[in-house]
Design an enzyme around this catalytic site. Sequence first.
Site, mmCIF file in Angstrom:
data_model
loop_
_atom_site.group_PDB
_atom_site.id
_atom_site.type_symbol
_atom_site.label_atom_id
_atom_site.label_comp_id
_atom_site.label_asym_id
_atom_site.label_seq_id
_atom_site.Cartn_x
_atom_site.Cartn_y
_atom_site.Cartn_z
ATOM 1 N N CYS A 43 24.413 -11.018 -23.132
ATOM 2 C CA CYS A 43 25.190 -10.457 -24.248
ATOM 3 C C CYS A 43 24.275 -10.048 -25.405
ATOM 4 O O CYS A 43 24.358 -8.932 -25.910
ATOM 5 C CB CYS A 43 26.229 -11.473 -24.698
ATOM 6 N N CYS A 48 26.322 -6.814 -24.661
ATOM 7 C CA CYS A 48 27.272 -6.453 -25.736
ATOM 8 C C CYS A 48 26.595 -5.989 -27.035
ATOM 9 O O CYS A 48 26.965 -4.956 -27.597
ATOM 10 C CB CYS A 48 28.161 -7.640 -26.107
ATOM 11 N N TYR A 180 33.463 -0.302 -17.140
ATOM 12 C CA TYR A 180 33.295 -0.087 -18.581
ATOM 13 C C TYR A 180 31.825 0.145 -18.963
ATOM 14 O O TYR A 180 31.544 0.920 -19.878
ATOM 15 C CB TYR A 180 33.953 -1.211 -19.398
ATOM 16 N N GLU A 184 30.838 3.422 -20.995
ATOM 17 C CA GLU A 184 30.252 3.276 -22.337
ATOM 18 C C GLU A 184 28.911 3.992 -22.431
ATOM 19 O O GLU A 184 28.635 4.695 -23.403
ATOM 20 C CB GLU A 184 30.099 1.790 -22.678
ATOM 21 N N GLU A 444 49.948 1.396 -37.774
ATOM 22 C CA GLU A 444 51.367 1.233 -38.139
ATOM 23 C C GLU A 444 52.281 1.780 -37.048
ATOM 24 O O GLU A 444 53.434 1.372 -36.916
ATOM 25 C CB GLU A 444 51.684 1.876 -39.495
HETATM 26 C C1 LIG Z 1 25.532 -3.675 -20.503
HETATM 27 C C2 LIG Z 1 26.512 -4.806 -20.708
HETATM 28 C C3 LIG Z 1 27.444 -4.726 -21.725
HETATM 29 C C4 LIG Z 1 28.338 -5.756 -21.931
HETATM 30 N N1 LIG Z 1 29.246 -5.631 -22.948
HETATM 31 C C5 LIG Z 1 30.132 -6.633 -23.165
HETATM 32 C C6 LIG Z 1 31.060 -6.546 -24.232
HETATM 33 O O1 LIG Z 1 31.105 -5.546 -24.966
HETATM 34 N N2 LIG Z 1 31.900 -7.581 -24.443
HETATM 35 C C7 LIG Z 1 31.885 -8.702 -23.644
HETATM 36 O O2 LIG Z 1 32.667 -9.628 -23.874
HETATM 37 N N3 LIG Z 1 31.020 -8.807 -22.605
HETATM 38 C C8 LIG Z 1 30.146 -7.806 -22.355
HETATM 39 N N4 LIG Z 1 29.249 -7.925 -21.328
HETATM 40 C C9 LIG Z 1 29.318 -9.121 -20.448
HETATM 41 C C10 LIG Z 1 28.629 -10.335 -21.090
HETATM 42 O O3 LIG Z 1 27.317 -9.987 -21.459
HETATM 43 C C11 LIG Z 1 28.628 -11.486 -20.102
HETATM 44 O O4 LIG Z 1 29.948 -11.726 -19.666
HETATM 45 C C12 LIG Z 1 28.089 -12.773 -20.733
HETATM 46 O O5 LIG Z 1 26.785 -12.586 -21.206
HETATM 47 C C13 LIG Z 1 28.121 -13.915 -19.711
HETATM 48 O O6 LIG Z 1 27.536 -15.062 -20.272
HETATM 49 P P1 LIG Z 1 26.872 -16.163 -19.318
HETATM 50 O O7 LIG Z 1 26.534 -17.312 -20.198
HETATM 51 O O8 LIG Z 1 27.720 -16.404 -18.138
HETATM 52 O O9 LIG Z 1 25.549 -15.485 -18.737
HETATM 53 P P2 LIG Z 1 24.357 -14.713 -19.416
HETATM 54 O O10 LIG Z 1 24.652 -14.321 -20.804
HETATM 55 O O11 LIG Z 1 23.971 -13.650 -18.447
HETATM 56 O O12 LIG Z 1 23.203 -15.795 -19.496
HETATM 57 C C14 LIG Z 1 22.587 -16.318 -18.350
HETATM 58 C C15 LIG Z 1 21.162 -16.704 -18.711
HETATM 59 O O13 LIG Z 1 20.627 -17.524 -17.691
HETATM 60 C C16 LIG Z 1 19.261 -17.218 -17.536
HETATM 61 N N5 LIG Z 1 18.859 -17.708 -16.206
HETATM 62 C C17 LIG Z 1 19.274 -17.252 -15.002
HETATM 63 N N6 LIG Z 1 18.772 -18.025 -14.022
HETATM 64 C C18 LIG Z 1 18.033 -18.988 -14.624
HETATM 65 C C19 LIG Z 1 17.281 -20.098 -14.141
HETATM 66 N N7 LIG Z 1 17.215 -20.398 -12.853
HETATM 67 N N8 LIG Z 1 16.639 -20.874 -15.044
HETATM 68 C C20 LIG Z 1 16.697 -20.609 -16.362
HETATM 69 N N9 LIG Z 1 17.411 -19.581 -16.871
HETATM 70 C C21 LIG Z 1 18.082 -18.790 -16.019
HETATM 71 C C22 LIG Z 1 19.212 -15.710 -17.711
HETATM 72 O O14 LIG Z 1 17.906 -15.290 -18.070
HETATM 73 C C23 LIG Z 1 20.220 -15.510 -18.824
HETATM 74 O O15 LIG Z 1 19.613 -15.511 -20.093
HETATM 75 C C24 LIG Z 1 28.315 -6.912 -21.101
HETATM 76 C C25 LIG Z 1 27.375 -6.999 -20.070
HETATM 77 C C26 LIG Z 1 26.478 -5.961 -19.869
HETATM 78 C C27 LIG Z 1 25.478 -6.063 -18.759
#
Ligand SMILES: Cc1cc2nc3c(=O)[nH]c(=O)nc-3n(C[C@H](O)[C@H](O)[C@H](O)COP(=O)(O)OP(=O)(O)OC[C@H]3O[C@@H](n4cnc5c(N)ncnc54)[C@H](O)[C@@H]3O)c2cc1C
Length: 464
Positions: A43, A48, A180, A184, A444
């Site tokens: 995110c 996001c 989306y 976008e 509105e």
């Molecule tokens: C281009 C794009 C736009 C988006 N826009 C929106 C939006 O406008 N609004 C919205 O609500 N959502 C949006 N999303 C979705 C949102 O980003 C995700 O739903 C959200 O980040 C999920 O959170 P999470 O904690 O599950 O995983 P993440 O935020 O993906 O975090 C997972 C983390 O785990 C780390 N990781 C993975 N494996 C390991 C490991 N073995 N050891 C240590 N670290 C590890 C990764 O590096 C990462 O930092 C968007 C996604 C993308 C790709």
Amino acid sequence: MAQYDYDLFVIGGGSGGVRAARVAAALGKRVALAEEFRFGGTCVIRGCVPKKLYVYASQFPEHFEDAAGYGWTVGEAKFDWKTLVANKEREISRLEAIYKRNVEGSGGETIHSRAVLVDSHTIRIVDENRTVTADQILIATGGRAAAHPALPGHEHCIYSNEVFDLPELPKAIMIEGGGYIAVEFANIFHGLGVETTLVYRGKEILSRFDMDLRRTLHETMEQKGIKILLHSVSEDVSKRAGGRLEVTLNTGQKLTVDQVLLAIGRTPNTENLGLEAAGVEMNKQGAIVVDSYSRTTVGNIWAVGDVTNRVQLTPVAIHEAMCFVETAFRDNPTEPDHDCIPTAVFSQPEIGTVGLSEDDAAKRFKHLEIYRTSFRPMRHTLSGRQEKMMMKLVVDGDTRLVLGAHVLGPDAGEMAQLLGITLKAGLTKDDFDRTMAVHPTAAEELVTMYKPTYLVKDGARVEN
Ligand SMILES: Cc1cc2nc3c(=O)[nH]c(=O)nc-3n(C[C@H](O)[C@H](O)[C@H](O)COP(=O)(O)OP(=O)(O)OC[C@H]3O[C@@H](n4cnc5c(N)ncnc54)[C@H](O)[C@@H]3O)c2cc1C
């Protein structure tokens, strides 16, 4: 509990992982959080936040055009991609530091390393070549853009990770996908002056949204100059002399572009995570299987966010993390609530939506009242912009319950947040009717559509 190094070990420092680590640490639990890339996760670093900043950047050309009708003369405008990328980087680095600090400030430990499971209580800190133990483990490793190895020339394509940091702004881009993220980015690149083609295999962009929104957005995007090719998929991507890419579609059409962005879905990050060793089950898509409390098939291991492939949105990952902490550490079993999630698509114009689409509601309710309006918002009157705003309420004709609210137009995302409260509260159309309008606003219209535009009876549209 003291036999373990930590009460909770969190793998993944994104939206879900950071929230769980911070809240559990604030409860006095001994918490560690491992992140292999950058704190803040998808995110903050490549989702996001940078996406929304790029949306703002891409809207300026229309603002400059619109200004003339309001008496402004805007001089020659120039855009510098590198400045945007650098400023975006500064902002996400600021947020990254805050995310890390928040965990540490609550008493949690942050570890900059990949972490994998060794067994149900042991975690290997890969970069430091050591193991630690924990009573409870939370997997919050998120997901990544789905690759397309079957596409000849896929190695020339980019994914949403790379798109934020391209060395140059392309002159022409092809974006494949209809979700989306694809939509976008099509609007972002078009707004920045890039010749943009959106290629999607389905019959209309943005499946799962209300058809009215999908069609109207499609038309508006085409009017702006974005090419949208439906029922189309790329079959080959070849590099030509000079570095340009030639894409051949299933229809035989050929496109010459500078970049091909594949936005064809997301894959959960579960490979080589030691899940098999710990006994954690995954489904066919590679997502971690959890029960309604986010508990995996191993009693002390939990999973939240995109890695579980439930609803891939930041607020949902955060909510699941909060429920996990309630369940695991506060003796208050709490199931995440995935019902009636408001959401936005930051297309141009924007979509804000909550609840059932007309088509989905028609499958579940015998009598529907549809309230629909389409109008030119006031801000477009003096500017002369022809873009229409659309609003639609889907109402159960028997109970008057508002089942769905859909908005296309400026600030639709902001409206969706507030409409989300009304639908979550189970308000009826009569409650909307009793609410005083805020004048003059576009919103509105949501409380002044007194007569149904049409009815839907047993799935068939009936004029009112
Ligand atoms: C281009 C794009 C736009 C988006 N826009 C929106 C939006 O406008 N609004 C919205 O609500 N959502 C949006 N999303 C979705 C949102 O980003 C995700 O739903 C959200 O980040 C999920 O959170 P999470 O904690 O599950 O995983 P993440 O935020 O993906 O975090 C997972 C983390 O785990 C780390 N990781 C993975 N494996 C390991 C490991 N073995 N050891 C240590 N670290 C590890 C990764 O590096 C990462 O930092 C968007 C996604 C993308 C790709």
